[in-house]
Scaffold this motif. Structure first.
Motif, mmCIF file in Angstrom:
data_model
loop_
_atom_site.group_PDB
_atom_site.id
_atom_site.type_symbol
_atom_site.label_atom_id
_atom_site.label_comp_id
_atom_site.label_asym_id
_atom_site.label_seq_id
_atom_site.Cartn_x
_atom_site.Cartn_y
_atom_site.Cartn_z
ATOM 1 N N GLY A 1 6.633 5.028 -5.186
ATOM 2 C CA GLY A 1 5.286 5.056 -5.712
ATOM 3 C C GLY A 1 6.261 4.492 -7.123
ATOM 4 O O GLY A 1 5.280 4.928 -7.379
ATOM 5 N N PHE B 1 8.956 3.439 -13.056
ATOM 6 C CA PHE B 1 8.457 4.964 -14.014
ATOM 7 C C PHE B 1 7.978 5.789 -12.601
ATOM 8 O O PHE B 1 7.868 5.727 -12.029
ATOM 9 C CB PHE B 1 7.428 4.613 -14.476
ATOM 10 N N ASP C 1 8.811 1.092 -3.449
ATOM 11 C CA ASP C 1 6.911 0.594 -3.503
ATOM 12 C C ASP C 1 7.324 0.343 -2.347
ATOM 13 O O ASP C 1 7.395 -0.562 -1.902
ATOM 14 C CB ASP C 1 7.006 0.811 -4.187
ATOM 15 N N ALA D 1 5.805 4.730 2.043
ATOM 16 C CA ALA D 1 6.160 6.547 2.116
ATOM 17 C C ALA D 1 5.978 6.114 3.701
ATOM 18 O O ALA D 1 6.867 7.118 4.222
ATOM 19 C CB ALA D 1 5.771 7.022 1.281
ATOM 20 N N GLU D 2 5.060 6.638 4.182
ATOM 21 C CA GLU D 2 5.053 6.547 5.483
ATOM 22 C C GLU D 2 5.271 6.896 6.446
ATOM 23 O O GLU D 2 5.521 6.751 7.731
ATOM 24 C CB GLU D 2 2.880 6.097 5.736
ATOM 25 N N ARG E 1 5.212 9.870 -10.533
ATOM 26 C CA ARG E 1 3.929 9.627 -11.220
ATOM 27 C C ARG E 1 2.873 8.637 -11.201
ATOM 28 O O ARG E 1 3.836 7.504 -10.360
ATOM 29 C CB ARG E 1 5.183 9.001 -12.851
#
Ligand code: SAM
Length: 241
Positions: free
Chosen positions: A80, A85, A103, A131-132, A150
């Motif tokens: 993410g 960042f 992302d 991510a899943e 973060r």
């Protein structure tokens, strides 16, 4: 970046035990310019003021270096990453890290890719996706030494999304604001379910700004069961604990 901005960056980094080189500070200056340009179209950050960006994006991103968990040569996923960042500040300061900023939003990842190229950061390898889904991809699953993250989700959600990417023995380094005992307890239970153990939850304050932060370290101690992560959206909608 103005002389005041450079001084703030140097001082904030120094508080974290980092002596930035002139070349690194110049790269942060370029990053500031590109972020300001990109934000106009992409909504990358709500912060506009130079002082806020230097402290709350640049120095804040570098706080995940506290404790030495990211020392040495490591393959690191930034889950993410948004506008980059902590991936981009980490890549500037720790050239030995190979960093994959991930992302779900393609435009953000394209910004990170363009920016890394403009800054000459060869250790940044951006990736688009959720991510899943990527956590189930054999090319990504259990392939990382570290996952950093973060401002993405609550700890139980992070545990489910991040642990599949780590090799056994790898670490999730999660940058959180103030952490309630309830979130830590839920994160601890979720981590156990997906093969992890909380190694540390260290409160500290952001250099020069004083905001409350917590760095949570979860070690992957066993392989993640195949049923995790659950399908897209479920970890957020129905956290494990
Ligand atoms: N880490 C950056 C920072 O600190 O500035 C961005 C934080 S932003 C609040 C959260 C980002 O996580 C968004 O860009 C979003 O697209 C991404 N994200 C949230 N859930 C995700 C998922 N399941 N897979 C991939 N990206 C995700």
């Amino acid at each position: 970046m103005t002389p005041e901005g450079r001084a703030l960056l140097l001082e904030g980094a120094k508080e974290l035990g980092l002596d930035l080189t002139a070349e690194q500070v110049d790269r942060f200056g370029q990053l500031l310019d590109l972020l300001n340009e990109g934000s106009a179209q992409l909504n990358l950050t709500a912060l506009r003021d130079e002082r806020d960006i230097v402290l709350k994006h640049f120095v804040d991103s570098l706080t995940c270096l506290r404790g030495g968990w990211l020392d040495g040569e490591q393959r690191v996923l930034d889950l993410g990453t948004g506008g980059g960042f902590p991936a981009l500040p980490l890549a500037i300061v720790q050239p030995r890290l190979q960093i994959v900023p991930l992302d779900a939003t393609r435009k953000k990842v394209e910004f990170v890719e363009r920016t890394a190229q403009a800054l000459g950061l060869e250790n940044v390898h951006p990736l688009v996706g959720r991510a899943e889904n990527l956590g189930r991809d054999p090319q990504q699953r259990e392939r990382y030494d570290r996952v950093v993250t973060r401002a993405v989700a609550a700890l139980p959600v992070l545990a489910e999304l991040a642990l599949p990417f780590l090799r056994v023995g790898g670490l999730l380094v999660a940058q959180k604001g103030p952490l309630t005992p309830e979130e830590l307890e839920a994160g601890t239970r979720a981590a156990a379910e997906v093969g992890g153990q909380v190694r540390a939850a260290e409160p500290f304050t952001l250099p020069l700004a004083g905001d409350a932060r917590t760095l949570v370290i979860i070690e992957k101690t066993a392989s993640t069961p195949e049923r995790y992560p659950r399908r897209e959206g479920v970890p957020n909608r129905k956290p494990l604990f």
